[in-house]
Enzyme design. Sequence first.
Site, mmCIF file in Angstrom:
data_model
loop_
_atom_site.group_PDB
_atom_site.id
_atom_site.type_symbol
_atom_site.label_atom_id
_atom_site.label_comp_id
_atom_site.label_asym_id
_atom_site.label_seq_id
_atom_site.Cartn_x
_atom_site.Cartn_y
_atom_site.Cartn_z
ATOM 1 N N GLU A 1 0.821 -1.214 0.000
ATOM 2 C CA GLU A 1 0.000 0.000 0.000
ATOM 3 C C GLU A 1 0.858 1.267 0.000
ATOM 4 O OE1 GLU A 1 -3.069 -0.114 2.991
ATOM 5 O OE2 GLU A 1 -4.018 -1.854 2.079
ATOM 6 N N GLU B 1 -6.499 -7.706 -0.990
ATOM 7 C CA GLU B 1 -7.108 -7.655 0.343
ATOM 8 C C GLU B 1 -8.575 -7.288 0.231
ATOM 9 O OE1 GLU B 1 -5.322 -5.354 3.392
ATOM 10 O OE2 GLU B 1 -3.303 -6.107 3.013
HETATM 11 C C1 NAG Z 1 -7.094 1.661 4.180
HETATM 12 C C2 NAG Z 1 -8.305 1.762 3.322
HETATM 13 O O1 NAG Z 1 -8.235 1.882 2.131
HETATM 14 N N1 NAG Z 1 -9.447 1.695 3.923
HETATM 15 C C3 NAG Z 1 -10.715 1.793 3.229
HETATM 16 C C4 NAG Z 1 -11.338 0.438 3.067
HETATM 17 O O2 NAG Z 1 -12.616 0.490 2.538
HETATM 18 C C5 NAG Z 1 -13.503 1.198 3.358
HETATM 19 C C6 NAG Z 1 -14.887 1.077 2.802
HETATM 20 O O3 NAG Z 1 -14.905 0.454 1.596
HETATM 21 C C7 NAG Z 1 -13.028 2.643 3.466
HETATM 22 O O4 NAG Z 1 -13.874 3.365 4.312
HETATM 23 C C8 NAG Z 1 -11.625 2.662 4.042
HETATM 24 O O5 NAG Z 1 -11.101 3.955 4.059
#
Ligand code: NAG
Length: 818
Positions: free
Chosen positions: A181, A252
């Site tokens: 990431e 993920e």
């Molecule tokens: C770290 C990240 O990307 N988190 C996101 C994962 O997905 C949710 C909902 O789909 C988001 O709210 C998060 O910010």
Amino acid sequence: MRWFLFLFGLVLAVTADGVSGGGNVTYDGRSLIINGHHKILFSGSIHYPRSTPQMWPSLIAKAKAGGLDVIETLVFWNLHEPQPGQFDFSGRRDLVRFIKEIQAQGLYACIRIGPFIQGEWSYGGLPFWLHDIPGIVYRSDNEPFKYQMKKFVSKIVSMMKAEKLYASQGGPIILSQIENEYGMIQAAFKEKGPPYLRWAAEMAVGLQTGVPWVMCKQNDAPDPVINACNGRRCGETFSGPNSPNKPAIWTENWTSFYQVYGDEADIRSAEDIAFHVALFIAKKGSYVNYYMYHGGTNFGRTAAAYMLTSYYDQAPLDEYGLFRQPKWGHLKELHAAIKLCTKPLLSGKFTTMALGPSQQAFVYRENSVDCAAFLVNNNTRKNVAITFLGSLYELPPKSISILPDCKTEAFNTAKVSTEYSTRAVQTSQKLDSTKKWEEFAEAIPTFENTSLRANMLLEHMNTTKDASDYLWYTFRFQNDFSDAKYVLNVTSAAHVLHAFVNGVFAGSTHGSHKNKAPNLESRVTLNHGTNHISLLSGMVGLPDSGPYLERRVAGLRRVMVKGEHDDIKDFTNHSWGYQVGLLGEKLRVYTDFGSSKIQWSTYGSFKHQPLTWYKTRFDAPAGKDPVALNLQSMGKGEAWVNGHSIGRYWVSFLTPKGRPSQTWYNVPRSFLKPTDNLLVILEEENGYPPAISIDTISITKVCGHVSDSHLPPVISWRGQNKTEQKSGNKYHGRRPKVQLRCPPGKKISSILFSSYGTPSGDCGSYAIGGCHSLNSLATVEEACLGKRICSIPVWSQKFGYDPCPGIPKTLLVDAQCT
Ligand SMILES: CC(=O)N[C@H]1CO[C@H](CO)[C@@H](O)[C@@H]1O
Ligand SMILES: *[C@@H]1O[C@H](CO)[C@@H](O)[C@H](O)[C@H]1NC(C)=O
Ligand SMILES: *[C@@H]1O[C@H](CO)[C@@H](O)[C@H](O)[C@H]1NC(C)=O
Ligand SMILES: *[C@@H]1O[C@H](CO)[C@@H](O)[C@H](O)[C@H]1NC(C)=O
Ligand SMILES: *[C@@H]1O[C@H](CO)[C@@H](O)[C@H](O)[C@H]1NC(C)=O
Ligand SMILES: *[C@@H]1O[C@H](CO)[C@@H](O)[C@H](O)[C@H]1NC(C)=O
Ligand SMILES: *[C@@H]1O[C@H](CO)[C@@H](O)[C@H](O)[C@H]1NC(C)=O
Ligand SMILES: *[C@@H]1O[C@H](CO)[C@@H](O)[C@H](O)[C@H]1NC(C)=O
């Protein structure tokens, strides 16, 4: 008929071809290509150090039974190289053994080496000793960091090669990941970001593993590295591969979300996960990884800042490795339905069709026979009737129907056929005899006791080097105030802070994942003459995310004593004495050996104050059910069983609903002996150990709720025999039915509720409705009592008569497993 034969053949083909060791791995715009074959792959994350080697075979077997092709794991640098050049791959750290277990069960593996992994793991997996390398900047175009990163990644790659674990060598590893990431934080590194990223990709590719590399959340991943999506809804949010020659990979897909102290559990329904996986595949996705498939436990001090010890307990396999139903079963059926579509999915022509304002079909047609379709109803409130190729389909709100022959609905993401299971806790042993507990008060050090000195407040992490969660800050001073009342005022960046004045507890404060700890402002009584102030700064795990991790600070920032008349003494730059860690830690009082070296007192010998060690012994519960400690009566601390840390606990940090985020703490069976197990607890606040119990965890109830229009998924055709095949009736055996399955070793001992008609509610809470067959209970008892698995058709004939002709009916059964 033809379709059916084709289907049957395909099931065999998938099973035979499925996953077998090795092959050259490449990719194109459609999918990974293993041994020349395109693949739709389902993968699940299981992190080896979050369970025990004894649990690995069964976790992997359950993942395979759930329809997974690949097991994915992160690689945990700080676990493997705790000191520079000192490696540890023993026990739970045995990466090679874990990969070989995956291979032994005929599955593929994906290793996400990072080596920055985040993963809610302390320091994102980086060893803390990196911090002491002069000039280092993590995850940037920085020579010292790149040198260390390359050294570690090369070490892991060469270990895998030495064991012939890459698919290119005949092993199971088909994919690896570099970085993690990085796209989320790259901007913070300005011009140092892009060259680092290119370097990381080139370095990884240069290691010549013979299998592709991915970078997740990195839209500009350099060729030939594949950019992958992380998140909950990759079918909707992923902008796609950055080259037409790269496949769509979802590294993920969160099955839940990590939990921090003070949070309620994040419950993501089986239906919602299935919808987004089906959508991703419908839109040409070819690889989906569930993060997590089994979360497990953050043993010891491995959890990152404020993370619970329990990790993704809501995953398809729960913390203890038990099936979380209906999630596991619903996804298994989804995988089977998608696998039936493999041929047209991989070689058919892709088209989409609008079928309504928020309804769509994704169609893969190869020829007149091989055709698969995904019908999507994106309306979140309404059932919708969709006409597709002349047939009518009824889709529940926000759901996808999968038609492996463009005709027959094999599966719908919102129609759950799998039983719901209820996990129950049984107390096996109460530790309520105070005679069996002993205690040891942690010494509160004073300035005189310390050897590390500085005329300033040292930064916490750089002082402990992560050898402990705790750092004592002590100083002494002559009180020449004339006041009687004083306020001790401490500004800190610690997670928790406990203050002691002249050996007496004087207050605590703590922060949370979102907020740093507020100032400690405690009224204190001072002596005339010399006073000893001892402040304990504690971390609940190191941070694991964000840029410039090496610059983070923790510990005390400013310390003042204020008199009644606003006379203030600032001790920030006073002469301070430090002690890293607790005396009990240094003496290892949680081991048999260490515990025998100190003088324990009988329970209740002294007035309890924060920082007390408690000790007792207990026998392992009979049977094989997972074991957990119920720590409801405790505050905050850490617990050890036979010298193994089962992790930090923090029961006193309540959620907004007023309950602990985690009450039960996993004790793997392999940590236990049959009798006389040593339990040692460090309690930082106030706890009542005699109310702790040793509990077992098991599935005690199963429940099914199916309507008479709900055909079971096509996966059940797998079981059909030759005679049935010849009959060629697609619907044979596809009568709606409630299926109940107790876990192995248990049987249905009683039917708690059964109603064929219009029962209200669901498996969580139910009642008989306006229509109810009087034979409901007797019919189900006859079919199920004494059996581990049973199935009851949702069919009037089965219940002797139709209790309300013309009205759609359902069958809801709740049963006890013993
Ligand atoms: C770290 C990240 O990307 N988190 C996101 C994962 O997905 C949710 C909902 O789909 C988001 O709210 C998060 O910010
Ligand atoms: C991979 O391909 C090479 C040649 O392209 C071949 O020699 C080798 O046997 C293949 N490996 C496997 C495991 O099939
Ligand atoms: C479904 O609707 C939501 C909300 O309008 C939208 O964000 C999403 O992209 C839609 N998904 C599909 C598959 O059409
Ligand atoms: C700390 O110092 C005090 C006073 O010198 C002494 O009485 C005490 O035993 C010491 N404690 C420890 C843990 O060394
Ligand atoms: C960290 O501690 C080391 C000594 O262990 C010291 O040399 C270094 O300056 C410290 N770094 C920071 C940023 O405080
Ligand atoms: C404690 O110190 C902070 C500044 O560091 C100040 O804002 C606060 O008012 C002080 N609290 C008391 C009770 O004096
Ligand atoms: C403590 O010393 C540092 C460095 O000399 C200085 O910047 C800071 O202002 C001092 N703090 C106080 C409260 O005196
Ligand atoms: C095969 O299925 C048919 C029809 O359901 C059944 O009558 C027969 O007993 C089955 N045969 C076997 C060997 O299970």
